[in-house]
Design a protein around this motif. Structure first.
Motif, PDB file in Angstrom:
ATOM      1  N   THR A 228       0.803  -1.219   0.000  1.00  0.00           N
ATOM      2  CA  THR A 228       0.000   0.000   0.000  1.00  0.00           C
ATOM      3  C   THR A 228       0.839   1.272   0.000  1.00  0.00           C
ATOM      4  OG1 THR A 228      -0.122   0.109   2.410  1.00  0.00           O
ATOM      5  CG2 THR A 228      -1.843  -1.157   1.272  1.00  0.00           C
ATOM      6  N   GLY A 229       2.094   1.160   0.440  1.00  0.00           N
ATOM      7  CA  GLY A 229       2.960   2.325   0.555  1.00  0.00           C
ATOM      8  C   GLY A 229       2.664   3.172   1.778  1.00  0.00           C
ATOM      9  N   LEU A 230       1.795   2.692   2.652  1.00  0.00           N
ATOM     10  CA  LEU A 230       1.401   3.432   3.840  1.00  0.00           C
ATOM     11  C   LEU A 230       2.212   3.009   5.059  1.00  0.00           C
ATOM     12  CD1 LEU A 230      -2.470   3.273   3.394  1.00  0.00           C
ATOM     13  CD2 LEU A 230      -0.955   5.194   2.897  1.00  0.00           C
ATOM     14  N   PRO A 231       2.468   3.937   5.980  1.00  0.00           N
ATOM     15  CA  PRO A 231       3.142   3.569   7.229  1.00  0.00           C
ATOM     16  C   PRO A 231       2.206   2.737   8.096  1.00  0.00           C
ATOM     17  CG  PRO A 231       2.542   5.892   7.256  1.00  0.00           C
ATOM     18  CD  PRO A 231       2.193   5.369   5.899  1.00  0.00           C
ATOM     19  N   VAL A 232       2.747   1.705   8.727  1.00  0.00           N
ATOM     20  CA  VAL A 232       1.932   0.832   9.577  1.00  0.00           C
ATOM     21  C   VAL A 232       2.416   0.810  11.021  1.00  0.00           C
ATOM     22  CG1 VAL A 232       1.146  -0.657   7.699  1.00  0.00           C
ATOM     23  CG2 VAL A 232       3.256  -1.212   8.901  1.00  0.00           C
ATOM     24  N   ALA A 233       3.633   1.294  11.282  1.00  0.00           N
ATOM     25  CA  ALA A 233       4.160   1.264  12.643  1.00  0.00           C
ATOM     26  C   ALA A 233       5.322   2.240  12.777  1.00  0.00           C
ATOM     27  CB  ALA A 233       4.638  -0.145  13.002  1.00  0.00           C
ATOM     28  N   VAL A 234       5.512   2.693  14.000  1.00  0.00           N
ATOM     29  CA  VAL A 234       6.681   3.493  14.346  1.00  0.00           C
ATOM     30  C   VAL A 234       7.135   3.016  15.718  1.00  0.00           C
ATOM     31  CG1 VAL A 234       5.368   5.395  15.371  1.00  0.00           C
ATOM     32  CG2 VAL A 234       7.656   5.811  14.504  1.00  0.00           C
ATOM     33  N   GLY A 235       8.426   2.884  15.889  1.00  0.00           N
ATOM     34  CA  GLY A 235       8.932   2.410  17.172  1.00  0.00           C
ATOM     35  C   GLY A 235      10.441   2.363  17.201  1.00  0.00           C
ATOM     36  N   GLU A 236      10.946   1.894  18.322  1.00  0.00           N
ATOM     37  CA  GLU A 236      12.388   1.812  18.511  1.00  0.00           C
ATOM     38  C   GLU A 236      12.862   0.374  18.400  1.00  0.00           C
ATOM     39  OE1 GLU A 236      13.091   3.679  22.289  1.00  0.00           O
ATOM     40  OE2 GLU A 236      13.495   5.592  21.304  1.00  0.00           O
ATOM     41  N   ALA A 237      14.024   0.219  17.783  1.00  0.00           N
ATOM     42  CA  ALA A 237      14.674  -1.079  17.652  1.00  0.00           C
ATOM     43  C   ALA A 237      16.158  -0.835  17.447  1.00  0.00           C
ATOM     44  CB  ALA A 237      14.089  -1.855  16.480  1.00  0.00           C
ATOM     45  N   ILE A 238      16.928  -1.893  17.541  1.00  0.00           N
ATOM     46  CA  ILE A 238      18.365  -1.783  17.344  1.00  0.00           C
ATOM     47  C   ILE A 238      18.698  -1.767  15.853  1.00  0.00           C
ATOM     48  CG2 ILE A 238      20.576  -2.939  17.718  1.00  0.00           C
ATOM     49  CD1 ILE A 238      19.456  -3.883  20.406  1.00  0.00           C
ATOM     50  N   LYS A 239      17.970  -2.573  15.067  1.00  0.00           N
ATOM     51  CA  LYS A 239      18.222  -2.661  13.629  1.00  0.00           C
ATOM     52  C   LYS A 239      16.895  -2.605  12.881  1.00  0.00           C
ATOM     53  CE  LYS A 239      20.316  -6.494  12.879  1.00  0.00           C
ATOM     54  NZ  LYS A 239      21.118  -7.683  12.648  1.00  0.00           N
ATOM     55  N   ALA A 240      16.950  -2.216  11.612  1.00  0.00           N
ATOM     56  CA  ALA A 240      15.754  -2.146  10.772  1.00  0.00           C
ATOM     57  C   ALA A 240      15.081  -3.510  10.648  1.00  0.00           C
ATOM     58  CB  ALA A 240      16.108  -1.602   9.395  1.00  0.00           C
ATOM     59  N   GLU A 241      15.875  -4.561  10.563  1.00  0.00           N
ATOM     60  CA  GLU A 241      15.321  -5.915  10.450  1.00  0.00           C
ATOM     61  C   GLU A 241      14.445  -6.245  11.647  1.00  0.00           C
ATOM     62  OE1 GLU A 241      14.430  -9.629   8.910  1.00  0.00           O
ATOM     63  OE2 GLU A 241      15.368  -7.925   7.928  1.00  0.00           O
ATOM     64  N   TRP A 242      14.888  -5.892  12.834  1.00  0.00           N
ATOM     65  CA  TRP A 242      14.107  -6.158  14.038  1.00  0.00           C
ATOM     66  C   TRP A 242      12.829  -5.343  14.043  1.00  0.00           C
ATOM     67  CZ3 TRP A 242      17.990  -6.509  18.686  1.00  0.00           C
ATOM     68  CH2 TRP A 242      18.905  -7.537  18.436  1.00  0.00           C
TER      69      TRP A 242
ATOM     70  N   GLU B  99       9.156  -7.096  14.329  1.00  0.00           N
ATOM     71  CA  GLU B  99       8.251  -6.720  15.407  1.00  0.00           C
ATOM     72  C   GLU B  99       6.953  -6.132  14.860  1.00  0.00           C
ATOM     73  OE1 GLU B  99      10.351  -4.195  18.110  1.00  0.00           O
ATOM     74  OE2 GLU B  99      11.807  -5.743  18.598  1.00  0.00           O
ATOM     75  N   ALA B 100       7.048  -5.298  13.836  1.00  0.00           N
ATOM     76  CA  ALA B 100       5.849  -4.725  13.228  1.00  0.00           C
ATOM     77  C   ALA B 100       5.004  -5.808  12.568  1.00  0.00           C
ATOM     78  CB  ALA B 100       6.229  -3.664  12.210  1.00  0.00           C
ATOM     79  N   ALA B 101       5.641  -6.787  11.959  1.00  0.00           N
ATOM     80  CA  ALA B 101       4.915  -7.892  11.323  1.00  0.00           C
ATOM     81  C   ALA B 101       4.111  -8.670  12.354  1.00  0.00           C
ATOM     82  CB  ALA B 101       5.892  -8.815  10.594  1.00  0.00           C
ATOM     83  N   GLU B 102       4.698  -8.919  13.510  1.00  0.00           N
ATOM     84  CA  GLU B 102       3.997  -9.650  14.567  1.00  0.00           C
ATOM     85  C   GLU B 102       2.787  -8.876  15.080  1.00  0.00           C
ATOM     86  OE1 GLU B 102       6.917 -10.465  17.545  1.00  0.00           O
ATOM     87  OE2 GLU B 102       7.964 -11.925  16.301  1.00  0.00           O
ATOM     88  N   GLU B 103       2.920  -7.572  15.200  1.00  0.00           N
ATOM     89  CA  GLU B 103       1.842  -6.742  15.735  1.00  0.00           C
ATOM     90  C   GLU B 103       0.728  -6.473  14.716  1.00  0.00           C
ATOM     91  OE1 GLU B 103       1.442  -5.702  18.898  1.00  0.00           O
ATOM     92  OE2 GLU B 103       3.244  -6.835  19.409  1.00  0.00           O
ATOM     93  N   THR B 104       1.070  -6.406  13.435  1.00  0.00           N
ATOM     94  CA  THR B 104       0.087  -6.031  12.416  1.00  0.00           C
ATOM     95  C   THR B 104      -0.434  -7.206  11.601  1.00  0.00           C
ATOM     96  OG1 THR B 104       1.813  -5.620  10.778  1.00  0.00           O
ATOM     97  CG2 THR B 104       1.120  -3.738  12.144  1.00  0.00           C
ATOM     98  N   ASN B 105       0.112  -8.386  11.804  1.00  0.00           N
ATOM     99  CA  ASN B 105      -0.253  -9.574  11.018  1.00  0.00           C
ATOM    100  C   ASN B 105      -0.004  -9.381   9.527  1.00  0.00           C
ATOM    101  OD1 ASN B 105      -1.064 -11.114  13.261  1.00  0.00           O
ATOM    102  ND2 ASN B 105      -3.049 -10.110  13.254  1.00  0.00           N
TER     103      ASN B 105
END
Length: 55
Positions: free
Chosen positions: A11-25, A29-35
């Motif tokens: 969709t090109g839309l933002p789905v999450a914002v948060g803190e992590a050590i690396k982009a992969e993490w 984490e966003a995948a787990e929360e947003t399914n």
């Protein structure tokens, strides 16, 4: 920790914002929360600047 904005590639839309050590993490984490599959997400490091810091 770095701040990341995570986008859904379909969709090109933002789905999450948060803190992590690396982009992969941030993606995983966003995948787990947003399914949404992690392969369909991309994380971009952002800087909020001092005006957004919480005291």
């Amino acid at each position: 920790m770095k701040t990341f904005l995570v986008y859904d590639l379909d969709t090109g839309l933002p789905v999450a914002v948060g803190e992590a050590i690396k982009a992969e993490w941030a993606r995983v984490e966003a995948a787990e929360e947003t399914n949404i599959r992690a392969e369909n997400l991309i994380a971009e490091e952002i800087s909020l600047g001092k005006e957004f810091e919480l005291l």
